[in-house]
Design a protein around this motif. Structure first.
Motif, PDB file in Angstrom:
ATOM      1  N   ILE A  86      32.342  91.039 -69.357  1.00 18.29           N
ATOM      2  CA  ILE A  86      33.794  90.973 -69.596  1.00 18.29           C
ATOM      3  C   ILE A  86      34.138  91.738 -70.860  1.00 18.29           C
ATOM      4  N   GLU A  87      33.326  91.583 -71.903  1.00 23.31           N
ATOM      5  CA  GLU A  87      33.572  92.330 -73.135  1.00 23.31           C
ATOM      6  C   GLU A  87      33.460  93.830 -72.901  1.00 23.31           C
ATOM      7  N   LYS A  88      32.533  94.225 -72.015  1.00 22.96           N
ATOM      8  CA  LYS A  88      32.337  95.648 -71.724  1.00 22.96           C
ATOM      9  C   LYS A  88      33.535  96.247 -70.992  1.00 22.96           C
ATOM     10  N   VAL A  89      34.054  95.545 -69.988  1.00 21.20           N
ATOM     11  CA  VAL A  89      35.158  96.099 -69.178  1.00 21.20           C
ATOM     12  C   VAL A  89      36.533  95.760 -69.741  1.00 21.20           C
ATOM     13  N   GLY A  90      36.579  94.832 -70.682  1.00 20.10           N
ATOM     14  CA  GLY A  90      37.848  94.462 -71.294  1.00 20.10           C
ATOM     15  C   GLY A  90      38.409  93.182 -70.712  1.00 20.10           C
ATOM     16  N   SER A  91      39.040  92.429 -71.574  1.00 19.95           N
ATOM     17  CA  SER A  91      39.636  91.163 -71.169  1.00 19.95           C
ATOM     18  C   SER A  91      40.725  91.398 -70.130  1.00 19.95           C
ATOM     19  N   TYR A  95      28.349  93.952 -61.749  1.00 14.79           N
ATOM     20  CA  TYR A  95      27.827  92.601 -62.000  1.00 14.79           C
ATOM     21  C   TYR A  95      28.907  91.541 -61.775  1.00 14.79           C
ATOM     22  N   LEU A  96      30.114  91.748 -62.338  1.00 17.04           N
ATOM     23  CA  LEU A  96      31.203  90.787 -62.163  1.00 17.04           C
ATOM     24  C   LEU A  96      31.644  90.708 -60.709  1.00 17.04           C
ATOM     25  N   ASP A  97      31.719  91.866 -60.056  1.00 18.95           N
ATOM     26  CA  ASP A  97      32.124  91.882 -58.648  1.00 18.95           C
ATOM     27  C   ASP A  97      31.134  91.090 -57.790  1.00 18.95           C
TER      28      ASP A  97
END
Length: 110
Positions: free
Chosen positions: A35-40, A69-71
């Motif tokens: 989340i930190e990598k792609v932005g809040s 990863y999030l997906d």
């Protein structure tokens, strides 16, 4: 400092809790780093094929958060934990499968 992570699953038809995890600074979660990598406030939009029993039979990412990863975490969470209300065929009144679209908002809370 990040004290909690909220995974908001905006799916009104869910009958079970699909996700909600607490952040523990002594045991960092890889989701937080993503989340930190792609932005809040990034989001994943998925189409879910729901079977006649109300389980997720298939998950397809329609809009990526920008992190594979999030997906994948979104699909895994729905597939393993979600239970949907069954839909009934209007003629036979028997449960049938259906398609459901959901949006997951990835947000860190301080």
């Amino acid at each position: 400092m990040v004290s909690a992570i909220s995974i908001l699953l905006l799916a009104a038809e869910l009958t079970g809790a699909a996700a909600d995890s607490e952040y523990n600074k002594d045991n960092p979660d890889p989701i937080i780093a993503e989340i930190e990598k792609v932005g809040s406030e990034s989001k994943t939009v998925v189409d879910l094929s729901i079977d006649a029993a109300g389980h997720v039979a298939r998950c397809m990412v329609i809009e990526s958060s920008g992190s594979e990863y999030l997906d994948q975490a979104a699909c895994k969470t729905f597939s393993e934990k979600a239970k949907f209300a069954p839909k009934l065929d209007p003629v036979t009144q028997k449960p049938v499968g259906y398609l459901y679209r959901s949006r997951i908002i990835w947000r860190l809370e301080e």
